[in-house]
Scaffold this motif. Structure first.
Motif, PDB file in Angstrom:
ATOM      1  N   TYR A 138     -19.788  23.931  66.893  1.00 27.82           N
ATOM      2  CA  TYR A 138     -18.924  23.227  65.946  1.00 27.82           C
ATOM      3  C   TYR A 138     -18.615  21.846  66.503  1.00 27.82           C
ATOM      4  N   LYS A 139     -18.023  20.990  65.661  1.00 30.28           N
ATOM      5  CA  LYS A 139     -17.574  19.667  66.096  1.00 30.28           C
ATOM      6  C   LYS A 139     -16.094  19.532  65.732  1.00 30.28           C
ATOM      7  N   SER A 265     -16.192  22.598  56.529  1.00 36.06           N
ATOM      8  CA  SER A 265     -15.801  22.668  57.940  1.00 36.06           C
ATOM      9  C   SER A 265     -16.701  23.677  58.630  1.00 36.06           C
ATOM     10  N   TYR A 266     -17.560  23.190  59.511  1.00 39.11           N
ATOM     11  CA  TYR A 266     -18.622  24.020  60.084  1.00 39.11           C
ATOM     12  C   TYR A 266     -18.216  24.541  61.457  1.00 39.11           C
ATOM     13  N   TRP A 267     -18.207  25.861  61.604  1.00 39.35           N
ATOM     14  CA  TRP A 267     -17.945  26.533  62.885  1.00 39.35           C
ATOM     15  C   TRP A 267     -18.715  27.841  62.874  1.00 39.35           C
ATOM     16  N   ARG A 268     -19.456  28.122  63.938  1.00 38.88           N
ATOM     17  CA  ARG A 268     -20.250  29.345  63.994  1.00 38.88           C
ATOM     18  C   ARG A 268     -20.113  30.014  65.360  1.00 38.88           C
ATOM     19  N   ASP A 269     -19.933  31.300  65.321  1.00 40.47           N
ATOM     20  CA  ASP A 269     -20.058  32.140  66.505  1.00 40.47           C
ATOM     21  C   ASP A 269     -21.491  32.660  66.501  1.00 40.47           C
ATOM     22  N   VAL A 270     -22.293  32.235  67.459  1.00 42.75           N
ATOM     23  CA  VAL A 270     -23.715  32.607  67.480  1.00 42.75           C
ATOM     24  C   VAL A 270     -23.924  33.808  68.409  1.00 42.75           C
ATOM     25  N   GLY A 271     -23.048  34.788  68.299  1.00 47.06           N
ATOM     26  CA  GLY A 271     -23.034  35.893  69.247  1.00 47.06           C
ATOM     27  C   GLY A 271     -23.987  37.022  68.966  1.00 47.06           C
ATOM     28  N   THR A 272     -24.705  36.989  67.837  1.00 46.42           N
ATOM     29  CA  THR A 272     -25.706  38.014  67.546  1.00 46.42           C
ATOM     30  C   THR A 272     -27.050  37.338  67.297  1.00 46.42           C
ATOM     31  N   VAL A 273     -28.115  38.112  67.361  1.00 49.30           N
ATOM     32  CA  VAL A 273     -29.448  37.562  67.106  1.00 49.30           C
ATOM     33  C   VAL A 273     -29.526  37.004  65.689  1.00 49.30           C
ATOM     34  N   LEU A 290     -24.111  21.086  59.662  1.00 51.13           N
ATOM     35  CA  LEU A 290     -23.829  20.568  60.999  1.00 51.13           C
ATOM     36  C   LEU A 290     -24.718  19.352  61.225  1.00 51.13           C
ATOM     37  N   ASP A 291     -24.091  18.177  61.294  1.00 47.57           N
ATOM     38  CA  ASP A 291     -24.852  16.930  61.376  1.00 47.57           C
ATOM     39  C   ASP A 291     -25.070  16.548  62.843  1.00 47.57           C
ATOM     40  N   LEU A 292     -26.300  16.717  63.305  1.00 46.57           N
ATOM     41  CA  LEU A 292     -26.641  16.336  64.679  1.00 46.57           C
ATOM     42  C   LEU A 292     -27.009  14.860  64.795  1.00 46.57           C
ATOM     43  N   TYR A 293     -27.075  14.160  63.662  1.00 39.90           N
ATOM     44  CA  TYR A 293     -27.504  12.767  63.656  1.00 39.90           C
ATOM     45  C   TYR A 293     -26.326  11.800  63.588  1.00 39.90           C
ATOM     46  N   ASP A 294     -25.119  12.307  63.713  1.00 39.43           N
ATOM     47  CA  ASP A 294     -23.906  11.503  63.640  1.00 39.43           C
ATOM     48  C   ASP A 294     -23.701  10.784  64.973  1.00 39.43           C
TER      49      ASP A 294
END
Length: 423
Positions: A138-139, A265-273, A290-294
């Motif tokens: 998240y950001k 509003s972007y937030w992720r728990d990446v705790g599972t496959v 989720l903007d990685l280009y900001d």
């Protein structure tokens, strides 16, 4: 608060990143490393997001608490995050479990991990402690969170996000009154309480907390002396603070960093496959949430010096191309088609293969005439020529790990068990 004093609380803050978890729900992806060190998004590690949030927010005093299989995480931090300057009162301190307090005990829980480093924290005389999970994507502008904590006048502030009720069993679920004071908190309840104003949703903890420093230190000392406690923030400390009326809620919408007001509003728990795969694949959208280009809020990391990605052959039936995909540096796509996939650094995809909805981790080599769909290929795997994965559920489950949503995880040990060549 005067404008000139806006960032003063930030300068008084130390962030503690809890990065010692096993991440067992990610199965073999955490066989050799802690969850925060798992690769993400083509060139990053999961922990890069929380550390970048700190840096971009002006929180430049950071401790990273590690325990489980921390070697690759520590190496990543040493290589990529050693640029802060002690002369300017900036640092990233590595705080592995050292049995500093009890010679018989490593970190026994998230709260105990902080307690065992109290002497180090006190040396810096912080006004506030920001406690962060190191395994979420998240950001967030922590300066706004800290300023809200000060403005509300509470001694503990819990960042929260609204989640669908069906997913809320995986989180700490809370209720708050009209002033923002948390009135109820349950860690991973079997029957989550819905929000009064939004019945199909629950208010969940993000695992992001701000405390007045001395208040936290006293709470930790009281918790460590309680034989009934598991010494965990979500299970023990936060519920106790809520019961005393000392905890406030901070909605993520107030401090989420996004490139447009309309973006979610972007937030992720990446705790599972399944979550790990889908969160990576989300990045392939034309306009990802989720903007990685900001460039105003960059995600910092360490990466090897590599040449640009290369796509070769333009023959019918043997065209090297990638569509709706992220392809990192050092990759060679040779006469194959890649669609809606995330291809990490140094991957080689040989000719006549078709790759769709795949997450391929660094250094993997995909042989000729392979067909891969909805897969996660672990770091350094060598997929033999002609292998087909993602189309036969029974065959996939027999050879590899197949998730509840049908994502197939492939690792070197699984391939070795098949007798496939890893050379």
């Amino acid at each position: 608060m005067k404008k000139s004093d806006l960032h003063q609380p930030v300068r008084q803050t130390i962030a503690l990143v809890l990065a010692g978890g096993r991440g067992s729900r990610l199965h073999a992806l955490t066989e050799h490393c802690a969850k925060p060190a798992v690769h993400f998004g083509g060139k990053f590690r999961i922990i890069d997001f929380v550390l970048s949030n700190c840096l971009n927010s002006g929180v430049h005093r950071i401790g990273v608490l590690t325990q489980y299989k921390s070697h690759s995480l520590l190496r990543h931090l040493q290589h990529g995050w050693s640029f802060l300057r002690n002369e300017f009162n900036e640092f990233i301190d590595l705080l592995p479990a050292q049995q500093r307090v009890d010679e018989d005990a490593w970190y026994r829980g998230t709260a105990d991990a902080v307690y065992q480093n109290l002497d180090i924290l006190r040396e810096h005389r912080p006004g506030y402690i920001l406690v962060l999970a190191g395994d979420h994507v998240y950001k967030m502008d922590y300066a706004m969170l800290i300023e809200d904590h000060v403005a509300q006048g509470g001694q503990c502030t819990v960042a929260c996000i609204e989640v669908p009720l069906a997913q809320a069993t995986a989180f700490g679920v809370m209720s708050a009154d009209e002033t923002g004071r948390i009135t109820r908190f349950e860690e991973k309840p079997a029957c989550p309480q819905p929000m009064a104003q939004r019945p199909g949703w629950a208010l969940a903890s993000m695992g992001v907390y701000v405390f007045d420093a001395e208040y936290l230190f006293e709470a930790l000392k009281a918790d460590i002396s309680d034989p009934r406690s598991s010494h965990d923030f979500g299970k023990d400390l936060i519920p106790a603070m809520v019961s005393r009326g000392e905890a406030m809620a901070h909605p993520f919408t107030l401090s989420c960093v996004k490139t447009s007001p309309e973006a979610p509003s972007y937030w992720r728990d990446v705790g599972t496959v399944d979550a790990y795969w889908s969160t990576n694949i989300d990045l392939t959208a034309t306009i990802p949430e989720l903007d990685l280009y900001d460039q105003a809020w960059p995600i910092w990391t360490y990466q090897d010096t590599l040449p640009p990605a290369k796509f070769v052959f333009d023959d019918d039936g043997r065209r090297g191309m990638a569509v709706d995909s992220l392809v990192a540096g050092g990759c060679i796509v040779s006469g194959s088609v890649v669609r809606r996939s995330v291809v990490f650094t140094g991957v080689h995809i040989q000719s006549f293969s078709t790759i769709e909805e795949a997450v391929i981790l660094p250094g993997a080599d995909i042989g000729q005439h392979c067909t891969l769909h909805k897969v996660v290929i672990d770091e350094g795997c060598r997929i033999p020529d002609g292998m087909v994965i993602g189309f036969d559920a029974e065959a996939d489950a027999r050879r590899f790990y197949r998730s509840p949503a049908g994502v197939v995880l492939v690792t070197n040990s699984m391939l070795a068990a098949l007798g496939g060549s890893l050379q």
